[in-house]
Design a protein around this motif. Structure first.
Motif, PDB file in Angstrom:
ATOM      1  N   GLU A  86      -4.686   9.144  -7.057  1.00 23.13           N
ATOM      2  CA  GLU A  86      -5.174   8.319  -8.169  1.00 23.13           C
ATOM      3  C   GLU A  86      -4.081   7.422  -8.761  1.00 23.13           C
ATOM      4  O   GLU A  86      -4.359   6.421  -9.400  1.00 23.13           O
ATOM      5  N   LYS A  87      -2.817   7.798  -8.544  1.00 27.14           N
ATOM      6  CA  LYS A  87      -1.718   6.975  -9.060  1.00 27.14           C
ATOM      7  C   LYS A  87      -1.451   5.751  -8.173  1.00 27.14           C
ATOM      8  O   LYS A  87      -0.691   4.867  -8.544  1.00 27.14           O
ATOM      9  N   CYS A  88      -2.039   5.735  -6.971  1.00 22.02           N
ATOM     10  CA  CYS A  88      -1.792   4.622  -6.046  1.00 22.02           C
ATOM     11  C   CYS A  88      -2.764   3.480  -6.329  1.00 22.02           C
ATOM     12  O   CYS A  88      -3.963   3.709  -6.456  1.00 22.02           O
ATOM     13  N   ASP A  89      -2.245   2.260  -6.388  1.00 23.13           N
ATOM     14  CA  ASP A  89      -3.138   1.101  -6.512  1.00 23.13           C
ATOM     15  C   ASP A  89      -3.968   0.966  -5.250  1.00 23.13           C
ATOM     16  O   ASP A  89      -5.144   0.611  -5.283  1.00 23.13           O
ATOM     17  N   SER A  90      -3.325   1.229  -4.108  1.00 16.82           N
ATOM     18  CA  SER A  90      -4.009   1.105  -2.823  1.00 16.82           C
ATOM     19  C   SER A  90      -3.401   2.127  -1.875  1.00 16.82           C
ATOM     20  O   SER A  90      -2.190   2.154  -1.682  1.00 16.82           O
ATOM     21  N   MET A 147       0.848  -1.194   0.000  1.00 19.94           N
ATOM     22  CA  MET A 147       0.000   0.000   0.000  1.00 19.94           C
ATOM     23  C   MET A 147       0.883   1.243   0.000  1.00 19.94           C
ATOM     24  O   MET A 147       1.967   1.233   0.569  1.00 19.94           O
ATOM     25  N   SER A 148       0.391   2.295  -0.610  1.00 22.12           N
ATOM     26  CA  SER A 148       1.223   3.480  -0.813  1.00 22.12           C
ATOM     27  C   SER A 148       0.878   4.606   0.153  1.00 22.12           C
ATOM     28  O   SER A 148      -0.252   4.721   0.624  1.00 22.12           O
ATOM     29  N   ARG A 194       2.328  -4.840   4.588  1.00 20.93           N
ATOM     30  CA  ARG A 194       1.760  -4.064   3.471  1.00 20.93           C
ATOM     31  C   ARG A 194       1.292  -2.669   3.874  1.00 20.93           C
ATOM     32  O   ARG A 194       1.286  -1.761   3.065  1.00 20.93           O
ATOM     33  N   ASN A 195       0.845  -2.508   5.109  1.00 24.62           N
ATOM     34  CA  ASN A 195       0.171  -1.257   5.468  1.00 24.62           C
ATOM     35  C   ASN A 195       0.875  -0.575   6.643  1.00 24.62           C
ATOM     36  O   ASN A 195       0.417  -0.629   7.774  1.00 24.62           O
ATOM     37  N   GLU A 204       7.063   0.649  -3.587  1.00 29.10           N
ATOM     38  CA  GLU A 204       5.594   0.660  -3.635  1.00 29.10           C
ATOM     39  C   GLU A 204       5.044   1.701  -2.659  1.00 29.10           C
ATOM     40  O   GLU A 204       4.082   2.398  -2.948  1.00 29.10           O
ATOM     41  N   ARG A 241       6.106   9.873  -4.366  1.00 27.79           N
ATOM     42  CA  ARG A 241       4.651  10.089  -4.230  1.00 27.79           C
ATOM     43  C   ARG A 241       4.466  11.274  -3.286  1.00 27.79           C
ATOM     44  O   ARG A 241       4.217  11.103  -2.095  1.00 27.79           O
ATOM     45  N   SER A 292       6.526   6.129  -7.352  1.00 31.52           N
ATOM     46  CA  SER A 292       5.878   5.499  -8.502  1.00 31.52           C
ATOM     47  C   SER A 292       6.917   5.494  -9.621  1.00 31.52           C
ATOM     48  O   SER A 292       7.760   6.392  -9.694  1.00 31.52           O
TER      49      SER A 292
END
Length: 453
Positions: free
Chosen positions: A128-132, A1-2, A253-254, A48, A62, A52
């Motif tokens: 908006e560029k982040c998948d999550s 996650m970003s 991930r987070n 990630e 980012r 980006s």
């Protein structure tokens, strides 16, 4: 996650650059002390979160850069591009020709609303560029006008527009001797507003970082760049990837969500500090060896005695004995020395990390009575070393560390407010005396809550 970073004002932009630079240089370091496959997973996880990818292979931070004067943003953009390793996005900046004059009210009530749409659009494009999206990391100072005023305004907007995403504000606490005559006003207005809209405040005190530069890094002429590099090292050692569980070799991930979950169990308590060991100059490092037992012993005593660095730790401070308090709660002696915690997170990086023993941090005497140590303490690990240190440990703590500095800032601001000094500079931009009184009330409540742990 970003994570989307928002850099605000001169201070926020200069620190932001150092943080991204530290993250990327660490992830490409040859001193990682781990196998190639693991190193690649570490690099991918770092990218990630914070970068980006661009077509020609140069990672793009980012980040959104905001300042009301162009000079610092232009310097920051060119320094990043010159590094050759990474850069900022072409359209990720917002700046104007006129600053905020160290006036919180001007940043919050004039610049904020006037440029709200442009700034929030830049942030939306980055999201908006982040998948999550894990959340937002907002870097700002408290003493000036742009970082503090616009920072508080933008954080409030993020809370309104992205209420399900986490917001962590990294705030720079001003020097006690003062940089700006109205810094105490700016600070109490910033803190009280952030307390309403942010999920956690990660606080760095300029005085403490200055001492680290002087005493541990042996820097003779300390510049803001030196201070920012220490900050970036501390932040990098928190945000770089770690394993998701004790026996797992997958990276979590987070990071923001995990930090909040472990460290902010109640919305009344959201002040976090970072302490790390070791911290030393390259010259000293060549002659030093570290053991996990030694590092963790120092880190635990730094926590208990509220020391900001390894040098000058008071080894006489001990946790209070468990059991019911005696007559009159005997709290005075405890309040003078012992630093009670709500929650602590220790992050260990480097060689033989699985052998490190963190039992000393699970002592119930370290924590407030309403949280069990099993809920109040967590440890994250990775065998991948950080920066130039074979072994390193960092402690992120939610404790009473800020009671004294916060009490001092509120007291100084109140003394000025009682004599109506400089109030007119705020009222002419729509910040009334009631706003000051609200800020005093909410921060006095924060001090009281932490004192009563």
């Amino acid at each position: 996650m970003s994570i989307v970073t928002v850099q605000l004002g001169q201070c926020g932009n200069q620190i932001g650059f150092e943080v991204f630079d530290a993250l990327l240089s660490d992830s490409h370091s040859s001193q990682g002390l781990c196998c190639k496959r693991e190193n690649e997973a570490y690099q991918a996880s770092c990218k990630e979160r914070f970068f980006s990818e661009e077509e020609n292979g140069v990672p793009i931070a980012r980040a959104v850069l905001v300042d009301m004067e162009p000079k610092v943003i232009n310097q920051t953009l060119s320094k990043a591009a010159q590094s050759g390793r990474w850069k900022y996005g072409q359209h990720a900046c917002f700046c104007q020709k006129q600053g905020s004059g160290n006036n919180w009210a001007y940043g919050y009530s004039v610049h904020g609303p006037r440029h709200e749409e442009s700034i929030m659009n830049l942030i939306r494009k980055e999201v908006e560029k982040c998948d999550s999206l894990s959340g937002f990391f907002i870097i700002m100072s408290m003493a000036g006008g742009t970082g503090s005023g616009i920072g508080a305004f933008v954080t409030q907007n993020l809370q309104d527009q992205y209420s399900n995403s986490l917001k962590m504000n990294q705030i720079i606490w001003p020097y006690g001797t003062g940089e700006v005559i109205v810094q105490n006003y700016n600070s109490i207005l910033t803190l009280s507003h952030l307390y309403r809209s942010s999920d956690a405040l990660l606080v760095h005190e300029n005085d403490a970082v200055h001492k680290i530069c002087a005493k541990l890094m042996n820097i003779k002429q300390i510049s803001f760049s030196d201070i920012n590099q220490v900050l970036a090292h501390q932040l990098g050692s928190v945000f770089q990837p770690t394993y998701s569980a004790e026996s797992s070799f997958h990276y979590r991930r987070n990071p923001l969500g995990d930090l909040m979950e472990h460290l902010v169990p109640h919305p009344e308590f959201k002040m976090l500090s970072i302490r790390n060991v070791p911290h030393m100059s390259e010259n000293s490092l060549a002659y030093s060896t570290f053991t996990w037992a030694g590092l963790l012993k120092h880190l635990r005593q730094m926590l208990i005695s509220n020391a900001k660095m390894e040098e000058g730790i008071d080894w006489h401070v001990r946790p209070p004995l468990s059991g019911p308090p005696s007559l009159g709660k005997m709290s005075l002696n405890k309040d003078l020395h012992f630093n009670t915690s709500i929650a602590n997170l220790v992050i260990l990086r480097g060689k033989d990390v699985q052998s490190a023993d963190v039992e000393g941090f699970k002592d119930p005497a370290l924590y407030t009575s309403w949280l069990e140590p099993v809920n109040a303490f967590n440890v994250w690990k990775t065998q991948r070393a950080f920066s130039k240190y074979e072994k390193s440990a960092v402690l992120v703590s939610n404790s009473q560390f800020l009671v004294k500095p916060l009490d001092m800032i509120v007291g100084k601001a109140w003394n000025m407010f009682a004599s109506k000094a400089y109030i007119h500079q705020y009222t002419k931009f729509g910040i009334e005396e009631e706003d000051f009184l609200d800020s005093f009330t909410s921060l006095e409540q924060v001090v009281a809550s932490y004192c009563n742990l």
